[in-house]
Design a protein around this motif. Structure first.
Motif, PDB file in Angstrom:
ATOM      1  N   LYS A   1       0.822  -1.217   0.000  1.00  0.00           N
ATOM      2  CA  LYS A   1       0.000   0.000   0.000  1.00  0.00           C
ATOM      3  C   LYS A   1       0.852   1.262   0.000  1.00  0.00           C
ATOM      4  O   LYS A   1       0.426   2.304  -0.510  1.00  0.00           O
ATOM      5  N   ASP A   2       2.039   1.190   0.593  1.00  0.00           N
ATOM      6  CA  ASP A   2       2.910   2.360   0.673  1.00  0.00           C
ATOM      7  C   ASP A   2       4.004   2.365  -0.395  1.00  0.00           C
ATOM      8  O   ASP A   2       4.892   3.208  -0.367  1.00  0.00           O
ATOM      9  N   ASP A   3       3.926   1.418  -1.327  1.00  0.00           N
ATOM     10  CA  ASP A   3       4.944   1.344  -2.374  1.00  0.00           C
ATOM     11  C   ASP A   3       4.285   1.039  -3.718  1.00  0.00           C
ATOM     12  O   ASP A   3       4.499  -0.014  -4.325  1.00  0.00           O
ATOM     13  N   PRO A   4       3.472   1.975  -4.209  1.00  0.00           N
ATOM     14  CA  PRO A   4       2.728   1.715  -5.443  1.00  0.00           C
ATOM     15  C   PRO A   4       3.618   1.499  -6.661  1.00  0.00           C
ATOM     16  O   PRO A   4       3.260   0.753  -7.567  1.00  0.00           O
ATOM     17  N   ARG A   5       4.789   2.132  -6.694  1.00  0.00           N
ATOM     18  CA  ARG A   5       5.660   1.954  -7.860  1.00  0.00           C
ATOM     19  C   ARG A   5       6.139   0.513  -7.982  1.00  0.00           C
ATOM     20  O   ARG A   5       6.177  -0.040  -9.076  1.00  0.00           O
ATOM     21  N   LEU A   6       6.495  -0.084  -6.838  1.00  0.00           N
ATOM     22  CA  LEU A   6       6.902  -1.486  -6.857  1.00  0.00           C
ATOM     23  C   LEU A   6       5.733  -2.366  -7.269  1.00  0.00           C
ATOM     24  O   LEU A   6       5.904  -3.309  -8.063  1.00  0.00           O
ATOM     25  N   LEU A   7       4.557  -2.080  -6.745  1.00  0.00           N
ATOM     26  CA  LEU A   7       3.353  -2.827  -7.084  1.00  0.00           C
ATOM     27  C   LEU A   7       3.130  -2.806  -8.602  1.00  0.00           C
ATOM     28  O   LEU A   7       2.927  -3.849  -9.243  1.00  0.00           O
ATOM     29  N   GLN A   8       3.178  -1.616  -9.172  1.00  0.00           N
ATOM     30  CA  GLN A   8       2.916  -1.439 -10.603  1.00  0.00           C
ATOM     31  C   GLN A   8       3.970  -2.142 -11.451  1.00  0.00           C
ATOM     32  O   GLN A   8       3.645  -2.901 -12.376  1.00  0.00           O
ATOM     33  N   PHE A   9       5.236  -1.879 -11.156  1.00  0.00           N
ATOM     34  CA  PHE A   9       6.328  -2.444 -11.948  1.00  0.00           C
ATOM     35  C   PHE A   9       6.327  -3.960 -11.876  1.00  0.00           C
ATOM     36  O   PHE A   9       6.438  -4.648 -12.907  1.00  0.00           O
ATOM     37  N   ASP A  10       6.195  -4.505 -10.669  1.00  0.00           N
ATOM     38  CA  ASP A  10       6.256  -5.944 -10.482  1.00  0.00           C
ATOM     39  C   ASP A  10       5.089  -6.650 -11.176  1.00  0.00           C
ATOM     40  O   ASP A  10       5.267  -7.706 -11.796  1.00  0.00           O
ATOM     41  N   THR A  11       3.893  -6.076 -11.088  1.00  0.00           N
ATOM     42  CA  THR A  11       2.724  -6.682 -11.722  1.00  0.00           C
ATOM     43  C   THR A  11       2.888  -6.730 -13.230  1.00  0.00           C
ATOM     44  O   THR A  11       2.637  -7.764 -13.875  1.00  0.00           O
ATOM     45  N   ILE A  12       3.307  -5.628 -13.807  1.00  0.00           N
ATOM     46  CA  ILE A  12       3.496  -5.576 -15.263  1.00  0.00           C
ATOM     47  C   ILE A  12       4.581  -6.549 -15.707  1.00  0.00           C
ATOM     48  O   ILE A  12       4.437  -7.250 -16.716  1.00  0.00           O
ATOM     49  N   GLN A  13       5.659  -6.632 -14.947  1.00  0.00           N
ATOM     50  CA  GLN A  13       6.738  -7.556 -15.300  1.00  0.00           C
ATOM     51  C   GLN A  13       6.277  -9.008 -15.244  1.00  0.00           C
ATOM     52  O   GLN A  13       6.678  -9.839 -16.074  1.00  0.00           O
ATOM     53  N   LYS A  14       5.437  -9.338 -14.281  1.00  0.00           N
ATOM     54  CA  LYS A  14       4.922 -10.706 -14.163  1.00  0.00           C
ATOM     55  C   LYS A  14       4.015 -11.050 -15.344  1.00  0.00           C
ATOM     56  O   LYS A  14       4.038 -12.185 -15.842  1.00  0.00           O
ATOM     57  N   VAL A  15       3.223 -10.080 -15.782  1.00  0.00           N
ATOM     58  CA  VAL A  15       2.366 -10.308 -16.950  1.00  0.00           C
ATOM     59  C   VAL A  15       3.232 -10.540 -18.187  1.00  0.00           C
ATOM     60  O   VAL A  15       2.982 -11.446 -18.985  1.00  0.00           O
ATOM     61  N   ARG A  16       4.260  -9.738 -18.338  1.00  0.00           N
ATOM     62  CA  ARG A  16       5.169  -9.912 -19.479  1.00  0.00           C
ATOM     63  C   ARG A  16       5.864 -11.273 -19.427  1.00  0.00           C
ATOM     64  O   ARG A  16       6.058 -11.914 -20.464  1.00  0.00           O
ATOM     65  N   ALA A  17       6.234 -11.701 -18.236  1.00  0.00           N
ATOM     66  CA  ALA A  17       6.894 -12.995 -18.085  1.00  0.00           C
ATOM     67  C   ALA A  17       5.950 -14.130 -18.485  1.00  0.00           C
ATOM     68  O   ALA A  17       6.379 -15.109 -19.113  1.00  0.00           O
ATOM     69  N   ASN A  18       4.679 -14.010 -18.146  1.00  0.00           N
ATOM     70  CA  ASN A  18       3.709 -15.024 -18.561  1.00  0.00           C
ATOM     71  C   ASN A  18       3.575 -15.067 -20.075  1.00  0.00           C
ATOM     72  O   ASN A  18       3.482 -16.140 -20.673  1.00  0.00           O
ATOM     73  N   ARG A  19       3.561 -13.888 -20.690  1.00  0.00           N
ATOM     74  CA  ARG A  19       3.473 -13.854 -22.154  1.00  0.00           C
ATOM     75  C   ARG A  19       4.677 -14.559 -22.776  1.00  0.00           C
ATOM     76  O   ARG A  19       4.540 -15.307 -23.746  1.00  0.00           O
ATOM     77  N   ALA A  20       5.858 -14.344 -22.191  1.00  0.00           N
ATOM     78  CA  ALA A  20       7.061 -15.000 -22.699  1.00  0.00           C
ATOM     79  C   ALA A  20       6.974 -16.512 -22.547  1.00  0.00           C
ATOM     80  O   ALA A  20       7.560 -17.265 -23.344  1.00  0.00           O
ATOM     81  N   ARG A  21       6.221 -16.960 -21.531  1.00  0.00           N
ATOM     82  CA  ARG A  21       6.033 -18.400 -21.299  1.00  0.00           C
ATOM     83  C   ARG A  21       4.836 -18.955 -22.073  1.00  0.00           C
ATOM     84  O   ARG A  21       4.469 -20.109 -21.928  1.00  0.00           O
ATOM     85  N   GLN A  22       4.186 -18.088 -22.865  1.00  0.00           N
ATOM     86  CA  GLN A  22       3.055 -18.493 -23.700  1.00  0.00           C
ATOM     87  C   GLN A  22       1.809 -18.843 -22.892  1.00  0.00           C
ATOM     88  O   GLN A  22       1.057 -19.756 -23.238  1.00  0.00           O
ATOM     89  N   VAL A  23       1.583 -18.128 -21.782  1.00  0.00           N
ATOM     90  CA  VAL A  23       0.374 -18.366 -21.000  1.00  0.00           C
ATOM     91  C   VAL A  23      -0.325 -17.046 -20.709  1.00  0.00           C
ATOM     92  O   VAL A  23       0.299 -15.979 -20.695  1.00  0.00           O
ATOM     93  N   ALA A  24      -1.615 -17.129 -20.479  1.00  0.00           N
ATOM     94  CA  ALA A  24      -2.392 -15.960 -20.099  1.00  0.00           C
ATOM     95  C   ALA A  24      -2.083 -15.572 -18.657  1.00  0.00           C
ATOM     96  O   ALA A  24      -1.523 -16.353 -17.895  1.00  0.00           O
ATOM     97  N   SER A  25      -2.469 -14.356 -18.274  1.00  0.00           N
ATOM     98  CA  SER A  25      -2.233 -13.873 -16.911  1.00  0.00           C
ATOM     99  C   SER A  25      -3.551 -13.701 -16.167  1.00  0.00           C
ATOM    100  O   SER A  25      -4.492 -13.085 -16.677  1.00  0.00           O
TER     101      SER A  25
END
Length: 242
Positions: free
Chosen positions: A167-191
């Motif tokens: 809750k007190d670190d929105p930048r980490l929340l945003q960056f990490d979530t987007i990176q995880k979605v990108r990683a799933n795409r690289a693995r050929q799976v939906a998020s």
């Protein structure tokens, strides 16, 4: 012969481009790597309205996993979720780990109870569920078998925003979530992205949707007819979940 073949290929291309989206979307698999399922747990709450505003702004549909004890007093919020085209799932009555997972019967009973409350409030029935804290390690085989026998379709997630502790670190929340979605795409799976109905998540949701839309992800919802019908995620046992 070659000219005839080229003409046919050009005609097929023209027809496919001319077809409306509704005519071509059936060809898209719901587990496609470009798909993102935005999901929200623990509502409905007044804070849910902030999330709905952001989703409406970006014209994105999401799935809300409803906590039975939150329905009373928030009936209008629940009705707005449905009125704006979002999907709903069941997230237990109590969110009490000991009470819910005590036996397979107790787990099924809670899901049936919240299912009934949602139907009484909105006229909508759903068999989609997400158990509190995810299916690992508390959903034993007898638990899963009991849920399946009752007709429930269980969905975990594979992208945890950890918004409940960031809750007190929105930048980490945003960056990490987007990176995880990108990683799933690289693995050929939906998020399947997990967030919660809390006010501090709204600004981060706005940022995440803006960036994922730029990258041309396709947002969709989880319903009774969404393949693979059940989604069990296998986390590392040390992963924190809520």
């Amino acid at each position: 012969m070659r000219k005839w073949l080229v003409s046919c290929l050009l005609l097929c291309l023209f027809v496919s481009l001319a077809l409306p989206a509704s005519a071509t979307e059936k060809a898209i698999r719901h587990d496609d790597k470009q798909f993102v399922y935005m999901t929200f747990d623990d509502g409905p709450r007044p804070e849910t309205l902030l999330l709905l505003d952001v989703l409406k702004k970006h014209q994105v549909k999401a799935t809300f996993f409803i906590l039975g004890k939150q329905i009373k007093g928030n009936e209008d919020v629940l009705k707005r979720i449905i009125a704006e085209g979002h999907a709903i799932g069941l997230h237990s009555m109590t969110h009490d780990k000991k009470a819910f997972f005590k036996t397979p019967k107790s787990a099924v009973t809670e899901m049936k109870h919240v299912q009934q409350l949602i139907f009484q409030t909105t006229g909508v029935k759903t068999n989609v569920i997400r158990v509190p804290y995810g299916s690992v390690p508390h959903m034993t085989k007898p638990h899963r078998d009991a849920m399946a026998k009752a007709g429930f379709l269980m969905w975990d997630w594979n992208v945890d925003s950890l918004d409940w502790k960031r809750k007190d670190d929105p930048r980490l929340l945003q960056f990490d979530t987007i990176q995880k979605v990108r990683a799933n795409r690289a693995r050929q799976v939906a998020s399947v992205v997990l967030m919660h109905d809390q006010s501090t998540s709204a600004a981060s949701l706005d940022y995440i949707l803006r960036h994922l839309k730029r990258e041309q992800y396709v947002f969709t919802t989880i319903t009774d007819t969404t393949p693979p019908y059940n989604f069990y995620n296998k986390w590392n046992t040390n992963t924190s979940r809520k």
